[in-house]
Design a protein around this motif. Sequence first.
Motif, PDB file in Angstrom:
ATOM      1  N   ALA A 183       0.809  -1.286   0.048  1.00 26.57           N
ATOM      2  CA  ALA A 183       0.112   0.004   0.109  1.00 26.57           C
ATOM      3  C   ALA A 183       0.784   1.218   0.026  1.00 26.57           C
ATOM      4  CB  ALA A 183      -0.822   0.093   1.143  1.00 26.57           C
ATOM      5  N   ALA A 184       2.277   1.156   0.391  1.00 24.40           N
ATOM      6  CA  ALA A 184       3.001   2.463   0.618  1.00 24.40           C
ATOM      7  C   ALA A 184       3.424   2.821  -0.853  1.00 24.40           C
ATOM      8  CB  ALA A 184       3.821   2.164   1.491  1.00 24.40           C
ATOM      9  N   LEU A 185       3.434   1.839  -1.873  1.00 21.95           N
ATOM     10  CA  LEU A 185       3.970   2.051  -3.191  1.00 21.95           C
ATOM     11  C   LEU A 185       2.858   2.863  -3.981  1.00 21.95           C
ATOM     12  CD1 LEU A 185       5.181  -1.916  -3.932  1.00 21.95           C
ATOM     13  CD2 LEU A 185       6.460   0.178  -3.043  1.00 21.95           C
ATOM     14  N   THR A 186       3.818   3.511  -5.107  1.00 22.20           N
ATOM     15  CA  THR A 186       3.068   4.380  -6.011  1.00 22.20           C
ATOM     16  C   THR A 186       1.913   3.080  -6.823  1.00 22.20           C
ATOM     17  OG1 THR A 186       4.897   4.013  -7.870  1.00 22.20           O
ATOM     18  CG2 THR A 186       4.766   6.028  -6.103  1.00 22.20           C
ATOM     19  N   PRO A 187       1.018   3.773  -7.345  1.00 24.03           N
ATOM     20  CA  PRO A 187       0.101   2.729  -8.120  1.00 24.03           C
ATOM     21  C   PRO A 187       0.762   2.006  -9.310  1.00 24.03           C
ATOM     22  CG  PRO A 187      -1.064   5.037  -7.702  1.00 24.03           C
ATOM     23  CD  PRO A 187       0.304   5.207  -7.109  1.00 24.03           C
ATOM     24  N   ARG A 188       1.458   2.604  -9.877  1.00 23.07           N
ATOM     25  CA  ARG A 188       2.439   1.891 -10.889  1.00 23.07           C
ATOM     26  C   ARG A 188       3.148   0.605 -10.197  1.00 23.07           C
ATOM     27  NH1 ARG A 188       7.226   4.601 -14.760  1.00 23.07           N
ATOM     28  NH2 ARG A 188       7.620   2.716 -15.783  1.00 23.07           N
ATOM     29  N   TYR A 189       3.824   0.841  -9.101  1.00 20.62           N
ATOM     30  CA  TYR A 189       4.600  -0.208  -8.645  1.00 20.62           C
ATOM     31  C   TYR A 189       3.591  -1.090  -8.026  1.00 20.62           C
ATOM     32  CZ  TYR A 189       8.866   2.186  -9.529  1.00 20.62           C
ATOM     33  OH  TYR A 189      10.098   2.710  -9.965  1.00 20.62           O
ATOM     34  N   GLN A 190       2.619  -0.821  -7.550  1.00 20.40           N
ATOM     35  CA  GLN A 190       1.468  -1.563  -6.885  1.00 20.40           C
ATOM     36  C   GLN A 190       1.013  -2.755  -7.977  1.00 20.40           C
ATOM     37  OE1 GLN A 190      -1.656   0.510  -5.026  1.00 20.40           O
ATOM     38  NE2 GLN A 190      -0.404   1.241  -3.376  1.00 20.40           N
ATOM     39  N   VAL A 191       0.829  -2.123  -9.215  1.00 22.99           N
ATOM     40  CA  VAL A 191       0.170  -3.051 -10.235  1.00 22.99           C
ATOM     41  C   VAL A 191       1.249  -3.984 -10.496  1.00 22.99           C
ATOM     42  CG1 VAL A 191      -0.468  -3.069 -12.813  1.00 22.99           C
ATOM     43  CG2 VAL A 191      -1.336  -1.450 -11.256  1.00 22.99           C
ATOM     44  N   GLY A 192       2.783  -3.636 -10.602  1.00 19.61           N
ATOM     45  CA  GLY A 192       3.691  -4.522 -10.661  1.00 19.61           C
ATOM     46  C   GLY A 192       4.074  -5.717  -9.932  1.00 19.61           C
ATOM     47  N   ALA A 193       3.743  -5.340  -8.502  1.00 21.48           N
ATOM     48  CA  ALA A 193       3.948  -5.915  -7.381  1.00 21.48           C
ATOM     49  C   ALA A 193       2.758  -7.132  -7.588  1.00 21.48           C
ATOM     50  CB  ALA A 193       3.738  -5.403  -6.234  1.00 21.48           C
ATOM     51  N   LEU A 194       1.436  -6.724  -7.834  1.00 26.98           N
ATOM     52  CA  LEU A 194       0.513  -7.782  -7.819  1.00 26.98           C
ATOM     53  C   LEU A 194       0.454  -8.808  -8.987  1.00 26.98           C
ATOM     54  CD1 LEU A 194      -2.603  -5.205  -6.932  1.00 26.98           C
ATOM     55  CD2 LEU A 194      -1.619  -6.894  -5.690  1.00 26.98           C
ATOM     56  N   VAL A 195       1.055  -8.085 -10.183  1.00 29.73           N
ATOM     57  CA  VAL A 195       1.208  -9.067 -11.311  1.00 29.73           C
ATOM     58  C   VAL A 195       2.392 -10.063 -10.943  1.00 29.73           C
ATOM     59  CG1 VAL A 195       2.049  -9.101 -13.852  1.00 29.73           C
ATOM     60  CG2 VAL A 195       0.646  -7.300 -13.260  1.00 29.73           C
ATOM     61  N   ALA A 196       3.514  -9.455 -10.602  1.00 31.35           N
ATOM     62  CA  ALA A 196       4.486 -10.760 -10.249  1.00 31.35           C
ATOM     63  C   ALA A 196       4.014 -11.608  -9.003  1.00 31.35           C
ATOM     64  CB  ALA A 196       5.773  -9.905  -9.699  1.00 31.35           C
ATOM     65  N   LEU A 197       3.062 -11.186  -8.124  1.00 37.04           N
ATOM     66  CA  LEU A 197       2.551 -12.145  -6.974  1.00 37.04           C
ATOM     67  C   LEU A 197       1.821 -13.217  -7.770  1.00 37.04           C
ATOM     68  CD1 LEU A 197       2.567 -12.702  -3.960  1.00 37.04           C
ATOM     69  CD2 LEU A 197       0.660 -11.300  -3.859  1.00 37.04           C
ATOM     70  N   ALA A 198       0.897 -12.611  -8.730  1.00 39.86           N
ATOM     71  CA  ALA A 198       0.012 -13.500  -9.422  1.00 39.86           C
ATOM     72  C   ALA A 198       0.789 -14.552 -10.156  1.00 39.86           C
ATOM     73  CB  ALA A 198      -0.948 -12.751 -10.513  1.00 39.86           C
ATOM     74  N   VAL A 199       1.928 -14.443 -10.895  1.00 38.99           N
ATOM     75  CA  VAL A 199       2.810 -14.999 -11.455  1.00 38.99           C
ATOM     76  C   VAL A 199       3.265 -16.249 -10.839  1.00 38.99           C
ATOM     77  CG1 VAL A 199       4.685 -15.430 -13.134  1.00 38.99           C
ATOM     78  CG2 VAL A 199       3.056 -13.496 -13.488  1.00 38.99           C
ATOM     79  N   VAL A 200       3.914 -15.699  -9.599  1.00 43.01           N
ATOM     80  CA  VAL A 200       4.465 -16.599  -8.806  1.00 43.01           C
ATOM     81  C   VAL A 200       3.334 -17.783  -8.024  1.00 43.01           C
ATOM     82  CG1 VAL A 200       5.759 -16.927  -6.426  1.00 43.01           C
ATOM     83  CG2 VAL A 200       6.443 -15.181  -8.010  1.00 43.01           C
ATOM     84  N   ALA A 201       2.318 -17.006  -8.066  1.00 43.48           N
ATOM     85  CA  ALA A 201       1.041 -18.099  -7.338  1.00 43.48           C
ATOM     86  C   ALA A 201       0.759 -18.927  -8.260  1.00 43.48           C
ATOM     87  CB  ALA A 201      -0.100 -17.065  -6.762  1.00 43.48           C
ATOM     88  N   VAL A 202       0.671 -18.641  -9.556  1.00 39.52           N
ATOM     89  CA  VAL A 202       0.168 -19.630 -10.677  1.00 39.52           C
ATOM     90  C   VAL A 202       1.397 -20.646 -10.770  1.00 39.52           C
ATOM     91  CG1 VAL A 202      -0.110 -19.742 -13.211  1.00 39.52           C
ATOM     92  CG2 VAL A 202      -1.178 -17.971 -12.064  1.00 39.52           C
ATOM     93  N   ALA A 203       2.647 -20.232 -10.713  1.00 38.83           N
ATOM     94  CA  ALA A 203       3.817 -21.133 -10.865  1.00 38.83           C
ATOM     95  C   ALA A 203       3.677 -22.170  -9.760  1.00 38.83           C
ATOM     96  CB  ALA A 203       4.866 -20.475 -11.097  1.00 38.83           C
ATOM     97  N   VAL A 204       3.667 -21.814  -8.569  1.00 40.69           N
ATOM     98  CA  VAL A 204       3.701 -22.536  -7.284  1.00 40.69           C
ATOM     99  C   VAL A 204       2.289 -23.750  -7.695  1.00 40.69           C
ATOM    100  CG1 VAL A 204       3.330 -22.689  -4.835  1.00 40.69           C
ATOM    101  CG2 VAL A 204       4.769 -21.052  -5.815  1.00 40.69           C
TER     102      VAL A 204
END
Length: 348
Positions: A137-158
């Motif tokens: 939540a402390a990140l800017t919206p741009r980095y929040q979107v990037g973090a959510l995308v990376a988290l989604a990719v890791v979750a799908v891979a696991v």
Amino acid sequence: MDAYDTGSGARQGPGGREHPAGPGGGGTGDGTGGASGSPEGAAGPGAVRGGFGETAEPPPASGPADPRSPSETAEPPPASGPAESGPVRDAAESGPSAGTAESASGTGPATAATAEPVKPVKPVEPVMPVELPTGVAALTPRYQVGALVALAVVAVAVCAHLGLVFLHVAPSNTLTKQHGAAVDEWVFPEFEQNWKLFAPNPLQQNISVQVRAEVSTADGEIRTTGWYDLSAEDGRAIDGNPVPSHTQQNELRRAWDFFVATHDSDDRAVGLRGTLSESYLRRIAVLRLERNDAAGPGGVVERVQYRSRTTNVEPPSWSGEKVSDRPTVRELPWWTVSGSGDPREGAA
């Protein structure tokens, strides 16, 4: 009694004279009124009490005598201060106007009546601390979107990895029959699962995997190196290391188990996985020999040979079980390899 006796309670005037103060409030001691006495010495009801320089009003022509004694009516003059023009009232009788006049003239401090009323102090309300955003939540919206995308990719891979491993260990079903090849390609050899630790007869042997090589030297000669105990090297790297690497613990052991499971007693491969296991062992041998500088300066590894030395674990003394303490040695044929470490098809 003499009216000018110093022992009487007579009051002295400004000139130092004594003023008689009889029971009648003035005059001589024979009880006559204060009209015939000195105006300054009279101490009647209309007299002004004060210090030096005070003016006194003449006593009334007639009236009842003051029953107070001279000592009660007499009052010592103040040390200093301006003359008062009227009757002096006590502090308890004086009103707000008297206190204000006294404060304004500078003759004394202001009374409580002249002071402004003290306003009640309002209690200070506690300030609630402001909670700053943390984490994503402390990140800017741009980095929040990037973090959510990376988290989604890791979750799908696991989830995909866990699903494939589950299909590998699960009993045969429709999915494993249709997609068994894809599951095996993902699981073998790194993620292969086995249940030897919980089997009815767990592994009770120590297996030492060793390798040697034929090296082409810089002057064109062929020489054979001694046996390198690869299992002992991994054991020394693990011993005393709180966080040993995965390769030191499992790479060589899993590769040898993979080879034994896909070859018969004559070391012939059974199916395509047997050939894959041979290629895997060749690559490990070349990497380990290069790490030990087995070829020497200018030398090239031409062929490698594996052997295993298996010894039984000595049973405890109370079990009564008897096992052989003689080691069992299994030598594999020579395998040809290139200098770059890529395996060549076929055996020597």
